[in-house]
Design a protein around this motif. Structure first.
Motif, short mmCIF file in Angstrom:
data_model
loop_
_atom_site.label_atom_id
_atom_site.label_comp_id
_atom_site.label_asym_id
_atom_site.label_seq_id
_atom_site.Cartn_x
_atom_site.Cartn_y
_atom_site.Cartn_z
N ALA A 40 5.23 13.58 9.02
CA ALA A 40 4.73 12.66 10.05
C ALA A 40 5.27 13.16 11.38
N TYR A 99 1.59 -4.83 9.37
CA TYR A 99 2.22 -4.04 8.31
C TYR A 99 3.58 -4.64 7.92
N ASN A 116 -3.14 -2.60 10.54
CA ASN A 116 -3.20 -2.82 9.10
C ASN A 116 -2.70 -4.24 8.86
N ARG A 128 3.50 2.56 -0.97
CA ARG A 128 4.90 2.70 -0.63
C ARG A 128 5.72 2.79 -1.91
N PRO A 166 0.80 -1.20 0.00
CA PRO A 166 0.00 0.00 0.00
C PRO A 166 0.84 1.26 0.00
N ASP A 223 1.66 2.94 16.30
CA ASP A 223 1.42 3.51 14.97
C ASP A 223 -0.07 3.80 14.85
N SER A 281 0.19 11.29 5.73
CA SER A 281 0.12 10.35 4.62
C SER A 281 -1.26 9.69 4.56
N LYS A 282 -1.78 9.30 5.71
CA LYS A 282 -3.10 8.68 5.74
C LYS A 282 -4.16 9.66 6.25
N VAL A 306 -1.53 5.71 12.27
CA VAL A 306 -1.81 6.41 11.00
C VAL A 306 -3.26 6.24 10.55
N PHE A 307 -3.93 5.16 11.01
CA PHE A 307 -5.32 4.94 10.60
C PHE A 307 -6.33 5.29 11.71
N VAL A 311 -0.09 -1.42 16.35
CA VAL A 311 -0.65 -0.62 15.25
C VAL A 311 -2.15 -0.46 15.58
N SER A 314 8.37 11.00 7.54
CA SER A 314 7.44 9.87 7.33
C SER A 314 7.32 9.11 8.65
N THR A 315 6.32 8.27 8.71
CA THR A 315 6.22 7.41 9.89
C THR A 315 7.44 6.49 9.92
N SER A 316 7.89 6.09 8.73
CA SER A 316 9.08 5.22 8.68
C SER A 316 10.26 5.90 9.35
C1 PLP Z 1 0.54 0.88 9.53
C2 PLP Z 1 1.21 1.87 8.63
N1 PLP Z 1 2.08 2.77 9.15
C3 PLP Z 1 2.68 3.68 8.38
C4 PLP Z 1 2.44 3.73 7.01
C5 PLP Z 1 3.13 4.72 6.15
O1 PLP Z 1 3.25 5.95 6.70
P1 PLP Z 1 4.31 7.01 6.10
O2 PLP Z 1 3.92 7.25 4.68
O3 PLP Z 1 4.12 8.19 6.96
O4 PLP Z 1 5.67 6.38 6.25
C6 PLP Z 1 1.57 2.82 6.43
C7 PLP Z 1 1.34 2.83 4.98
O5 PLP Z 1 0.67 2.02 4.40
C8 PLP Z 1 0.93 1.87 7.25
O6 PLP Z 1 0.10 0.97 6.73
#
Ligand code: PLP
Length: 416
Positions: free
Chosen positions: A272, A152, A202, A7, A5, A230, A261-262, A232-233, A198, A126-128
């Motif tokens: 992020a 994830y 996800n 990425r 998704p 995490d 991002s989300k 993000v959702f 999470v 980014s979250t990463s």
């Molecule tokens: C659980 C989860 N965390 C983080 C991300 C990505 O976040 P970012 O784009 O801020 O790295 C995703 C993207 O699919 C995700 O599913």
């Protein structure tokens, strides 16, 4: 090749082979670090997907989760104007990110009933990147982080790059998902540094329940572990009441990660954050050390930081459209599932995906391949997300309805 998704990374890679070279005909050395010893060959599914695309075959992509390509309406003018702030011409190095941007993040949490101080927020691209800060802060090489399974798929790569080992703890399904605390506690070793959650997960789309939050916090507090969460959702909740954020958790040292991002559907803008909470002493020390990490990279750029308040204000209309789509696609999924008996779906509480339980006549990957080759429908196999057994396929609920419905029809027909 994108397989996961939204990425840009090669998540289709598996891990294990190295590129070695010979020096002087005698000594065999590898030029590269073991941590990058991934199998760089594309897997069968990504190859088949690429072949389909190259042959311009009509393909229904039920994995689509790039929100910028799913037909949502964005306020383009507001977004682009926000990027033209003349203040971006000045360089103001701020390790944690510009105060104006962090205030907007604090406001985001205030709207969700959580008091997060501006000084407890660290902006990242980014979250990463936020994960990498947390892992760098917490782990020596070889230390362990507990991660949920299924979840994830990027965690393996994020951990590899930081020399961290992931250890999985199971989520069990019984009319809904829950953490198997018995196995989780047994998985803790002297090298464990954190438990990752999470929320909602996800691709299972379940939120961590209040009792689980308390138990996780107690385990972490008792054993000097951190919680990395995490979210993000978080905003994509199907129920009437959105579960609380972990950002206010004071019981254990907690790093809450999220980003636009989300929540705003703006993955291309690269903003992020990580919010630190917990007992005062560990929180202060964590922040002081994190500040050095952040100061070393200073990775945030000025235009997006200045635009962040506007971007975050775009979150609500985006989420409204997205949730309407998710609800419609879910209703269509349930309608079609009601017309047959072979496949069912697992319960979900939020997020962008649905998990289908299908007859395990083949491995999940072979099923996904067969669906691609025979029905031109692209789905993700459960194995991508570490499902414990065969018989699970993942579909994105944010695909356009005009694609989702016929794609689903072909998918279900395959199992008749
Ligand atoms: C659980 C989860 N965390 C983080 C991300 C990505 O976040 P970012 O784009 O801020 O790295 C995703 C993207 O699919 C995700 O599913």
């Amino acid at each position: 090749m994108r397989l996961l998704p939204c990425r840009g990374y090669n998540a289709c890679l598996s891990r294990g082979t190295s590129i070695d070279c010979k020096l002087g005909g005698m000594i065999r050395v590898t030029m590269f670090a073991d941590r990058t010893k991934w199998n760089l060959a594309a897997n069968r599914l990504s190859e088949a997907f690429a072949r389909h695309r190259a042959a311009v075959k009509t393909l229904v992509d039920l994995t689509d989760s790039n929100s910028t390509e799913c037909g949502f309406v964005y306020d383009q003018r507001a977004i682009l104007e926000a990027l033209q702030n003349p203040a971006a011409l000045e360089y103001k190095p701020e390790p944690q990110g510009l105060v104006s941007a962090r205030k907007a993040v604090a406001e985001y949490y205030a709207e969700r009933g959580v008091n997060v101080q501006v000084g407890d927020i660290f902006l990242t691209t980014s979250t990463s990147e936020a994960y990498s800060y947390a892992f760098r802060l917490l782990c020596n090489p070889g230390d362990e982080i507990l991660i949920p399974a299924p979840s994830y798929p990027l965690f393996d790569f994020l951990a590899d790059i930081q020399d961290v080992k992931v250890v999985r703890y199971p989520l069990v399904y019984d009319h809904g998902w829950q953490i198997d605390f018995h196995v989780l506690e047994r998985a803790i070793t002297p090298r464990t540094r954190a438990i990752l959650v999470v929320h909602p997960n996800n691709p299972t789309g379940h939120f961590t329940k209040r009792a689980e939050v308390e138990k996780l916090s107690a385990i972490c507090a008792e054993r000097a572990l951190a919680l990395v969460v995490d979210e993000v959702f978080l905003d994509f909740c199907l129920g009437a009441e959105r579960p609380a954020s972990f950002a206010g958790n004071a019981e254990a040292l907690t790093f809450t990660l999220s980003g636009i991002s989300k929540i705003c559907g703006l993955p291309q803008m690269k903003v992020a954050w990580l919010a630190v909470s917990g007992p005062q002493k560990s929180k202060s020390e964590a922040k002081a050390r994190l500040e050095v990490i952040a100061d070393t990279f200073l990775s945030m750029n000025a235009p997006v930081q200045l635009a962040l308040p506007e971007f975050l204000s775009q979150g609500r209309p985006f989420q409204k459209q997205l949730m309407e789509r998710v609800r419609r696609n879910l209703a269509e999924l349930d309608r079609r599932l009601g017309l047959q008996k072979a496949c069912t779906r697992l319960e979900l509480e939020g997020g962008w995906y649905a998990v289908l339980r299908v007859p395990a006549t083949l491995s999940d990957e072979d099923l996904a391949l067969a669906l691609l080759n025979e029905k031109s429908v692209y789905v993700h196999p459960g194995s991508f997300y570490d499902f414990p057994r065969e018989g699970f396929l993942i579909v994105s609920l944010i695909s356009r309805e005009a694609e989702f419905s016929p794609g689903l029809a072909s998918l279900l027909q395959f199992f008749l």
